[in-house]
Every structure is written in C-alpha cells, then in structure tokens.
Scaffold this motif. Structure first.
Motif, mmCIF file in Angstrom:
data_model
loop_
_atom_site.group_PDB
_atom_site.id
_atom_site.type_symbol
_atom_site.label_atom_id
_atom_site.label_comp_id
_atom_site.label_asym_id
_atom_site.label_seq_id
_atom_site.Cartn_x
_atom_site.Cartn_y
_atom_site.Cartn_z
ATOM 1 N N PHE A 1 -89.662 -58.833 -12.885
ATOM 2 C CA PHE A 1 -89.310 -58.787 -11.386
ATOM 3 C C PHE A 1 -90.479 -59.687 -10.534
ATOM 4 O O PHE A 1 -89.616 -60.567 -9.707
ATOM 5 C CB PHE A 1 -89.436 -57.382 -10.714
ATOM 6 N N TRP A 2 -91.757 -59.947 -10.805
ATOM 7 C CA TRP A 2 -92.532 -60.851 -9.972
ATOM 8 C C TRP A 2 -92.293 -62.019 -10.482
ATOM 9 O O TRP A 2 -92.511 -62.992 -9.607
ATOM 10 C CB TRP A 2 -93.863 -60.226 -10.395
ATOM 11 N N ARG A 3 -91.917 -62.310 -11.762
ATOM 12 C CA ARG A 3 -91.582 -63.582 -12.273
ATOM 13 C C ARG A 3 -90.287 -64.299 -11.692
ATOM 14 O O ARG A 3 -90.495 -65.211 -11.042
ATOM 15 C CB ARG A 3 -91.327 -63.746 -13.687
ATOM 16 N N THR B 1 -94.917 -69.724 -11.019
ATOM 17 C CA THR B 1 -93.660 -68.982 -11.586
ATOM 18 C C THR B 1 -94.006 -68.181 -12.834
ATOM 19 O O THR B 1 -94.071 -67.021 -12.921
ATOM 20 C CB THR B 1 -92.411 -69.735 -11.645
ATOM 21 N N GLN C 1 -91.416 -54.935 -14.590
ATOM 22 C CA GLN C 1 -92.265 -55.176 -13.261
ATOM 23 C C GLN C 1 -92.628 -56.750 -13.486
ATOM 24 O O GLN C 1 -92.562 -57.440 -12.639
ATOM 25 C CB GLN C 1 -93.681 -54.251 -13.401
ATOM 26 N N LYS C 2 -93.038 -57.139 -14.683
ATOM 27 C CA LYS C 2 -93.564 -58.500 -15.003
ATOM 28 C C LYS C 2 -92.124 -59.301 -14.655
ATOM 29 O O LYS C 2 -92.166 -60.356 -14.096
ATOM 30 C CB LYS C 2 -93.836 -58.601 -16.450
ATOM 31 N N PHE D 1 -89.403 -63.076 -8.676
ATOM 32 C CA PHE D 1 -89.643 -63.329 -7.302
ATOM 33 C C PHE D 1 -90.409 -64.757 -6.952
ATOM 34 O O PHE D 1 -90.020 -65.328 -6.062
ATOM 35 C CB PHE D 1 -90.615 -62.251 -6.772
ATOM 36 N N ARG D 2 -91.393 -64.994 -7.965
ATOM 37 C CA ARG D 2 -92.122 -66.342 -7.687
ATOM 38 C C ARG D 2 -91.049 -67.250 -8.043
ATOM 39 O O ARG D 2 -91.334 -68.585 -7.446
ATOM 40 C CB ARG D 2 -93.213 -66.477 -8.707
ATOM 41 N N LYS E 1 -97.105 -69.088 -14.631
ATOM 42 C CA LYS E 1 -98.598 -68.710 -14.640
ATOM 43 C C LYS E 1 -98.858 -69.371 -15.872
ATOM 44 O O LYS E 1 -99.740 -68.774 -16.846
ATOM 45 C CB LYS E 1 -98.868 -67.308 -14.636
#
Length: 135
Positions: free
Chosen positions: A16-18, A69, A13-14, A20-21, A71
C-alpha cells in the motif's frame, strides 16, 4: 493472529505505502513531463515535444523511483530494467498519443489521457524491476 495472516497484513501494508509513494512520484514526474511537453509544443510538433518531456521526466522518475518509491539504490540491474520498461512504456505512450490525436482529441489533453492509462501499467513493470523476489 496467525503467522500467515500477520505476514499477509505486513505485505499488504508495505505494498500500500509503495503504491502511495509511486502515486506521488508519478504525479511529480508527470507534471514535469507535461510542463516540458507544453513548453516545447509552442515551437515544435507533438511527437518531438512529447519525447522531450518524456526524456526530462524519465531522469526525474529514475531518481524518485529508486530512492523514494522502492527505497533502493541505483544498480546496473535496476538501471537496465528501468530503461527497458521505459522503452516499452514510451512506445505505448507515443502510440496512444497518436491514437488520441487521430481521434481528434486536443494536443493539450491527449498526453493527460495517455498518462492516466499508462501510469498503472508502468507501476507493474517497475515493480518487477525493483522488488526482489524471495526464493
């Protein structure tokens, strides 16, 4: 759910969102890069125009990559790694740009093709710079 499966799921999940960003950051910075390239192309050659666009896009990219991206916060380590990865990235991009131009691809389309090829490579390089390994 076992602890190992739960850890893998959270990591996925982490990541994937990275990713995406990164896609958002890459799109915004690529549009800025391409816009500056097109503007400069009106009065200079492709290499100089591409380099100018790359420079402006690089500044935008560092800020968005660091804060959005991955953080993180700016540091000597990630500035050095970012610049290092982008030196390699720039050389690859200029080489591909010249290849596409030599193959007869339009000077307006060539940078788009370059970015499509290089953006995934850049993500992997930047991930090595910004993601701390657990030891």
């Amino acid at each position: 759910m076992s602890t190992r499966i739960k850890e893998l799921w959270q990591r996925w999940q982490k990541d994937f969102w990275r990713l995406f960003r990164f896609g958002i950051t890459g799109t915004v910075c690529s549009l800025i890069h391409y816009g500056v390239y097109c503007l400069c192309l009106l009065f200079t050659n492709t290499t100089i125009a591409y380099t100018a666009g790359y420079g402006v896009g690089l500044l935008c990219n560092y800020g968005l990559t660091t804060y959005f991206t991955f953080k993180g916060k700016p540091s000597k380590r990630n500035v050095a790694g970012f610049v290092g990865s982008h030196v390699l990235n720039y050389l690859l991009e200029i080489g591909l740009l010249q290849l596409f131009l030599w193959l007869g691809v339009s000077k307006w389309l060539s940078p788009v093709l370059v970015m499509v090829i290089v953006v995934p490579i850049n993500f992997v390089l930047l991930r090595l710079v910004f993601v701390k390994r657990k030891r």
